[in-house]
Write an enzyme that holds these catalytic residues in place. Structure first.
Site, PDB file in Angstrom:
ATOM      1  N   SER A  68      28.509 104.380  -8.573  1.00 44.04           N
ATOM      2  CA  SER A  68      28.733 103.470  -7.452  1.00 44.04           C
ATOM      3  C   SER A  68      27.451 103.326  -6.655  1.00 44.04           C
ATOM      4  O   SER A  68      26.610 104.227  -6.636  1.00 44.04           O
ATOM      5  CB  SER A  68      29.863 104.014  -6.559  1.00 44.04           C
ATOM      6  OG  SER A  68      30.173 103.095  -5.541  1.00 44.04           O
ATOM      7  N   ASP A  69      27.313 102.179  -5.994  1.00 47.88           N
ATOM      8  CA  ASP A  69      26.165 101.955  -5.128  1.00 47.88           C
ATOM      9  C   ASP A  69      26.574 100.990  -4.025  1.00 47.88           C
ATOM     10  O   ASP A  69      27.444 100.138  -4.228  1.00 47.88           O
ATOM     11  CB  ASP A  69      24.976 101.395  -5.898  1.00 47.88           C
ATOM     12  CG  ASP A  69      23.668 101.629  -5.151  1.00 47.88           C
ATOM     13  OD1 ASP A  69      23.112 102.735  -5.303  1.00 47.88           O
ATOM     14  OD2 ASP A  69      23.230 100.734  -4.412  1.00 47.88           O
ATOM     15  N   THR A  70      25.945 101.141  -2.870  1.00 49.55           N
ATOM     16  CA  THR A  70      26.263 100.322  -1.705  1.00 49.55           C
ATOM     17  C   THR A  70      24.990  99.763  -1.096  1.00 49.55           C
ATOM     18  O   THR A  70      24.003 100.491  -0.971  1.00 49.55           O
ATOM     19  CB  THR A  70      27.007 101.171  -0.642  1.00 49.55           C
ATOM     20  OG1 THR A  70      28.194 101.703  -1.222  1.00 49.55           O
ATOM     21  CG2 THR A  70      27.357 100.349   0.586  1.00 49.55           C
TER      22      THR A  70
END
Length: 190
Positions: A68-70
């Site tokens: 995941s990445d934001t």
């Protein structure tokens, strides 16, 4: 035995999976992230999530890997993690009194199967004074967070309102992720 691996050392993502009673272990991807400036913020976070998941999956192909990445974006300008206090100050001034979008990408990879998606949520900041910005920077909270703030911590006092998935803003769209993991045979436990 097949297990879920979170390809991240993010304490926020770990806490969210624990909150959902999803059994997992963490292994950091330790990759140098590759970005393409032509990608939209949504495409970018999916690409980064895939890079993390793929790096761990290559070393642990018998498992299911979640990456995941934001990122925070104002229009097409992506705000990552601040390099220093001046960078954090600049970002927080841009966010002050306006809205921005938080994009969180998710990639789940297993042998022969892959699922990716992203969630976009809009965050509206109160107007911030220089004193408020400086106090927040002194707290130390902005330095490991996209856009220089964490909504789940002291940064909550900066936020007027949100539209979208709160948990995606924190770092993992939890309900949708749990449903995707179910398709891979990973269920939450009571």
């Amino acid at each position: 035995m097949t297990r879920l691996i979170l390809a991240s050392q993010s304490p926020r993502r770990k806490e969210l999976l624990e909150q959902a009673h999803v059994p997992f272990q963490t292994i950091s991807s330790d990759i140098e992230e590759w970005t393409d400036p032509a990608l939209s913020p949504g495409e970018l976070v999916v690409s980064l999530a895939e890079q993390k998941a793929e790096a761990v999956f290559r070393k642990h192909p018998e498992n299911i890997v979640l990456g995941s990445d934001t990122v925070v974006a104002i229009g097409s300008e992506v705000l990552g993690k601040p390099a220093d206090g001046d960078d954090a100050r600049s970002m927080l001034r841009k966010l002050s009194g306006t809205s921005h979008s938080v994009y969180t990408g998710v990639a789940v990879i297993a042998d022969g199967k892959r699922e990716t998606f992203y969630e976009k949520s809009d965050v509206y900041f109160y107007p911030l004074t220089d004193e408020e910005i400086d106090a927040y920077i002194r707290s130390g909270e902005p330095f490991d967070k996209a856009g220089s703030y964490g909504i789940q911590g002291l940064g909550a006092v900066l936020v007027e309102r949100i539209s979208g998935d709160y948990f995606a803003i924190v770092g993992l769209p939890l309900a949708r992720t749990v449903r995707v993991l179910k398709e891979f045979g990973v269920n939450w436990q009571a």
